[in-house]
Design an enzyme around this catalytic site. Structure first.
Site, PDB file in Angstrom:
ATOM      1  N   LYS A  22      88.950 -14.385 102.320  1.00 45.15           N
ATOM      2  CA  LYS A  22      89.496 -12.716 102.312  1.00 45.15           C
ATOM      3  C   LYS A  22      90.291 -12.831 101.687  1.00 45.15           C
ATOM      4  O   LYS A  22      90.526 -11.718 100.661  1.00 45.15           O
ATOM      5  CB  LYS A  22      90.391 -12.634 103.968  1.00 45.15           C
ATOM      6  CG  LYS A  22      90.839 -11.193 104.310  1.00 45.15           C
ATOM      7  CD  LYS A  22      92.053 -11.328 105.431  1.00 45.15           C
ATOM      8  CE  LYS A  22      92.883 -12.027 105.224  1.00 45.15           C
ATOM      9  NZ  LYS A  22      94.252 -11.704 104.378  1.00 45.15           N
ATOM     10  N   ASN A  23      91.346 -13.550 101.538  1.00 47.72           N
ATOM     11  CA  ASN A  23      92.104 -13.715 100.785  1.00 47.72           C
ATOM     12  C   ASN A  23      92.045 -13.728  99.308  1.00 47.72           C
ATOM     13  O   ASN A  23      92.828 -13.789  98.300  1.00 47.72           O
ATOM     14  CB  ASN A  23      93.379 -15.012 101.124  1.00 47.72           C
ATOM     15  CG  ASN A  23      94.253 -14.891 101.876  1.00 47.72           C
ATOM     16  OD1 ASN A  23      94.294 -13.267 102.586  1.00 47.72           O
ATOM     17  ND2 ASN A  23      94.944 -15.368 102.271  1.00 47.72           N
ATOM     18  N   ARG A  99      99.310  -5.809 102.552  1.00 48.75           N
ATOM     19  CA  ARG A  99     100.616  -6.030 102.013  1.00 48.75           C
ATOM     20  C   ARG A  99      99.997  -6.119 100.574  1.00 48.75           C
ATOM     21  O   ARG A  99     100.676  -5.794  99.632  1.00 48.75           O
ATOM     22  CB  ARG A  99     100.862  -7.184 102.333  1.00 48.75           C
ATOM     23  CG  ARG A  99     102.264  -7.454 101.303  1.00 48.75           C
ATOM     24  CD  ARG A  99     103.089  -8.718 102.779  1.00 48.75           C
ATOM     25  NE  ARG A  99     104.530  -8.849 101.893  1.00 48.75           N
ATOM     26  CZ  ARG A  99     104.359  -8.926 100.905  1.00 48.75           C
ATOM     27  NH1 ARG A  99     103.496  -9.724 100.389  1.00 48.75           N
ATOM     28  NH2 ARG A  99     105.846  -9.027 100.143  1.00 48.75           N
ATOM     29  N   CYS A 123     107.507  -7.018 106.856  1.00 54.01           N
ATOM     30  CA  CYS A 123     106.064  -7.693 107.901  1.00 54.01           C
ATOM     31  C   CYS A 123     106.335  -8.662 109.050  1.00 54.01           C
ATOM     32  O   CYS A 123     107.592  -9.000 108.713  1.00 54.01           O
ATOM     33  CB  CYS A 123     105.710  -8.450 106.580  1.00 54.01           C
ATOM     34  SG  CYS A 123     104.540  -9.785 107.319  1.00 54.01           S
ATOM     35  N   ARG A 128     108.908 -11.776 103.367  1.00 59.10           N
ATOM     36  CA  ARG A 128     107.857 -11.103 101.559  1.00 59.10           C
ATOM     37  C   ARG A 128     108.514 -10.389 101.253  1.00 59.10           C
ATOM     38  O   ARG A 128     107.761  -9.204 100.986  1.00 59.10           O
ATOM     39  CB  ARG A 128     106.988 -10.902 102.701  1.00 59.10           C
ATOM     40  CG  ARG A 128     106.070 -11.894 104.058  1.00 59.10           C
ATOM     41  CD  ARG A 128     105.245 -12.184 105.001  1.00 59.10           C
ATOM     42  NE  ARG A 128     104.093 -12.575 103.618  1.00 59.10           N
ATOM     43  CZ  ARG A 128     102.575 -12.017 103.622  1.00 59.10           C
ATOM     44  NH1 ARG A 128     102.271 -12.003 105.085  1.00 59.10           N
ATOM     45  NH2 ARG A 128     101.515 -12.557 103.365  1.00 59.10           N
ATOM     46  N   ILE A 130     109.465  -8.975  96.990  1.00 61.95           N
ATOM     47  CA  ILE A 130     108.132  -9.035  96.085  1.00 61.95           C
ATOM     48  C   ILE A 130     108.355  -9.415  94.660  1.00 61.95           C
ATOM     49  O   ILE A 130     108.518  -8.902  93.636  1.00 61.95           O
ATOM     50  CB  ILE A 130     107.337  -7.847  95.290  1.00 61.95           C
ATOM     51  CG1 ILE A 130     108.067  -6.674  95.859  1.00 61.95           C
ATOM     52  CG2 ILE A 130     106.004  -7.301  96.835  1.00 61.95           C
ATOM     53  CD1 ILE A 130     106.987  -5.371  94.877  1.00 61.95           C
ATOM     54  N   ASP A 131     110.092  -9.624  94.236  1.00 66.81           N
ATOM     55  CA  ASP A 131     111.298 -10.228  93.451  1.00 66.81           C
ATOM     56  C   ASP A 131     110.171 -10.778  92.090  1.00 66.81           C
ATOM     57  O   ASP A 131     110.598 -10.630  91.569  1.00 66.81           O
ATOM     58  CB  ASP A 131     112.331 -10.319  94.227  1.00 66.81           C
ATOM     59  CG  ASP A 131     112.183 -12.100  94.948  1.00 66.81           C
ATOM     60  OD1 ASP A 131     111.183 -12.394  95.627  1.00 66.81           O
ATOM     61  OD2 ASP A 131     112.783 -12.773  94.768  1.00 66.81           O
ATOM     62  N   LEU A 132     109.764 -11.946  92.936  1.00 67.14           N
ATOM     63  CA  LEU A 132     109.299 -12.646  92.128  1.00 67.14           C
ATOM     64  C   LEU A 132     107.748 -12.535  91.275  1.00 67.14           C
ATOM     65  O   LEU A 132     107.460 -12.705  89.954  1.00 67.14           O
ATOM     66  CB  LEU A 132     108.534 -14.023  92.887  1.00 67.14           C
ATOM     67  CG  LEU A 132     109.525 -14.458  93.549  1.00 67.14           C
ATOM     68  CD1 LEU A 132     108.639 -15.756  94.092  1.00 67.14           C
ATOM     69  CD2 LEU A 132     110.696 -14.922  92.976  1.00 67.14           C
ATOM     70  N   ASP A 313      98.772 -20.567 106.787  1.00 68.33           N
ATOM     71  CA  ASP A 313      98.008 -19.811 107.404  1.00 68.33           C
ATOM     72  C   ASP A 313      97.016 -20.610 108.070  1.00 68.33           C
ATOM     73  O   ASP A 313      96.535 -20.484 109.172  1.00 68.33           O
ATOM     74  CB  ASP A 313      96.771 -19.357 106.688  1.00 68.33           C
ATOM     75  CG  ASP A 313      97.153 -18.118 105.563  1.00 68.33           C
ATOM     76  OD1 ASP A 313      98.686 -17.862 106.480  1.00 68.33           O
ATOM     77  OD2 ASP A 313      96.671 -17.895 104.746  1.00 68.33           O
ATOM     78  N   ILE A 335     106.658 -22.518 105.274  1.00 69.04           N
ATOM     79  CA  ILE A 335     106.340 -21.494 103.729  1.00 69.04           C
ATOM     80  C   ILE A 335     107.221 -19.884 104.090  1.00 69.04           C
ATOM     81  O   ILE A 335     107.920 -19.490 103.730  1.00 69.04           O
ATOM     82  CB  ILE A 335     105.114 -21.116 103.873  1.00 69.04           C
ATOM     83  CG1 ILE A 335     104.327 -21.876 102.973  1.00 69.04           C
ATOM     84  CG2 ILE A 335     104.434 -20.128 102.500  1.00 69.04           C
ATOM     85  CD1 ILE A 335     104.890 -22.741 102.515  1.00 69.04           C
ATOM     86  N   ARG A 405      91.357  -7.525 110.671  1.00 66.65           N
ATOM     87  CA  ARG A 405      91.317  -7.950 109.674  1.00 66.65           C
ATOM     88  C   ARG A 405      91.023  -8.817 108.491  1.00 66.65           C
ATOM     89  O   ARG A 405      91.284  -9.296 107.516  1.00 66.65           O
ATOM     90  CB  ARG A 405      93.016  -7.673 109.124  1.00 66.65           C
ATOM     91  CG  ARG A 405      93.716  -6.432 109.358  1.00 66.65           C
ATOM     92  CD  ARG A 405      95.047  -7.137 108.907  1.00 66.65           C
ATOM     93  NE  ARG A 405      95.017  -7.613 108.444  1.00 66.65           N
ATOM     94  CZ  ARG A 405      96.441  -7.711 108.037  1.00 66.65           C
ATOM     95  NH1 ARG A 405      97.343  -8.695 108.963  1.00 66.65           N
ATOM     96  NH2 ARG A 405      96.231  -9.125 106.725  1.00 66.65           N
TER      97      ARG A 405
END
Ligand code: UD1
Length: 427
Positions: A22-23, A99, A123, A128, A130-132, A313, A335, A405
């Site tokens: 998936k990822n 996301r 989330c 989580r 998204i600054d990076l 995960d 994480i 999902r």
């Protein structure tokens, strides 16, 4: 809403096919935005998230077609073609549901010189941010504005000059966005402390197949020499190491013996080590991995970390398995904050888990019992299914949409290895 009913106690045995990851798929799909030529992805898993991403790409004018899929097949072949982009806006309604939609930012900017993407918002497994993602794009020369819940990125003069960026912490998504932005830049870009996950390697391999010039693939220092244009390609999505690891935990907790057909051991070293430390036999066999119980589970001490460390995960599924270990295990989640929502639910099934901040102590118990449970994210939901497979009596796992999902045809796969897992309507 659907739910899953699990009647626990069956020892799993047989062969289960591992789906496409998936990822990986979620970062390979937006690569279609980078070329006007067709990109064909094979071994795409049939998942709600993939359908959602396809829908999002359609909004930008990307045509998508699915070939040769029979209902009984696992996986699909999808051809995507972005001949001309008709929009560069990813609206809130679509991004909120998934996301990973943020992964269109880099390729849209790269191809069209601009992109407007809704901020993903909160989330269930932490803030989580998204600054990076944004800092890496800025380092490559993008102008970024935040307004009304949207991020707007512009490449001045139509193209990014390229640049250097050093990640303060390892981010999978930000590395992916940066890579997809840099491949069509006018100059050379470098990324330091980049993520090294196998899914990043899969992304780089597709980009190279499309004509990108990337050095340092699979390392934390990546150099991307921008090219004028990319061309189409046909590419096979890598096997899902997290799905494979999840079924491995299910086999181990039931005292089972299964073969994960298509699993790639080299992507799963930390998970395999964790299973072996817990007393589970894991061996490479032709075409996959065999996972077999070798007596009682032993307690282990585990800590999640960026790849090649133990995947966050896999934390929930390993925790479920360790509920029945012969002693106390210690798990540390490094994480994501707030990734222990499965703990109270596992405890309702008779587990004995205590959490303190980022650490969980899993005191092994001699048995679990069935219960009605629900989880707030994908891997947490799978941990409840795993516990249910070993529990006495019946368990019901609600909020099935989380599992849909990320786990392709879960109940069919479990049926292949002898589990009593049934999907029923109503919630
Ligand atoms: C991806 C995976 C997810 C996995 C995670 C970590 C996909 C679709 N999702 O998520 O399944 O759990 O990697 O392996 O591939 N962070 C920031 N700022 C940012 C980005 C991230 O502070 O701009 C932080 C996050 O809050 C987190 C850490 O960095 O604490 C790692 O997150 P990241 O690797 O970015 O996860 P995702 O790419 O979202």
């Amino acid at each position: 809403m659907d739910k899953i009913i699990i009647r626990g106690g069956n020892r799993l045995s047989g062969t289960v096919p591992v789906s496409g990851a998936k990822n990986a798929a979620l970062t390979l799909l937006p690569c279609a935005l980078l070329t006007e030529e067709p990109v064909t992805l094979r071994n795409l898993p049939r998942l709600a998230d993939i359908d959602g991403f396809q829908h999002l790409l359609n909004q930008f004018g990307v045509s998508t077609s699915i070939a040769g899929a029979r209902p009984e097949d696992f996986g699909r072949v999808m051809t995507l073609q972005a001949t001309r982009l008709t929009s560069t806006v990813a609206p809130y309604d679509l991004v909120r549901k998934m996301r990973a939609s943020i992964l269109v930012l880099g390729p849209l900017l790269s191809r069209a010189g601009e992109a407007t993407v809704s901020l993903p918002g909160g989330c269930a497994i932490g803030n989580r941010p998204i600054d990076l993602h944004l800092k890496a794009l800025e380092a490559f020369g993008a102008q970024i504005e935040l307004a009304a819940g949207y991020v707007r990125a512009i490449a001045p003069d139509g193209g990014l000059p390229g640049g250097d960026y050093s990640f303060p912490i390892v981010s999978v998504g930000a590395t992916e966005n940066a890579l997809m932005a840099a491949v069509l830049a006018r100059g050379t870009s470098t990324l330091h402390n980049a993520a090294r996950e196998p899914e990043i390697v899969d992304l780089c391999n597709l980009l190279v197949a499309m004509g990108a010039q990337i050095e340092g693939i699979g390392t934390s220092d990546i150099t991307i020499h921008g090219v004028n244009r990319l061309h189409g390609a046909t590419y096979m999505v890598m096997p899902d190491r997290i799905e494979a690891g999840s079924y491995a935990c299910a086999a181990a907790i039931t005292g089972g013996d299964i073969t994960l057909a298509g699993a790639r051991a080299e992507d799963m070293a930390s998970t395999i080590q964790a299973l072996r430390d817990a007393g589970v036999l894991v061996e490479q066999v032709r075409g996959g991995l065999r996972v077999a119980s070798e007596g009682p589970l032993r307690p282990v001490t585990l800590s999640t970390a960026p790849y090649p460390g133990l995947a966050t995960d896999m934390q929930a599924q390993l925790m479920a398995m360790l509920c029945l270990a012969n002693g106390s295990s210690v798990l540390t989640e490094t994480i994501f904050e707030n990734r222990y929502m499965h703990v109270p639910e596992l405890n309702r099934m008779g587990a004995h888990i205590e959490t303190k901040g980022r650490t969980a102590i899993v005191h092994g118990v001699s048995k679990l019992h069935g219960a009605e449970v629900m989880a707030t994210d994908l891997r947490a939901s799978m941990s409840l299914v795993i516990a249910g497979l070993a529990a006495e009596g019946e368990s019901q796992v609600h909020r099935l949409y989380h599992l849909d999902r990320g786990y392709e045809r879960l109940e069919e796969k479990f049926a292949l290895i002898g589990a009593d897992v049934e999907r029923v309507g109503g919630d």
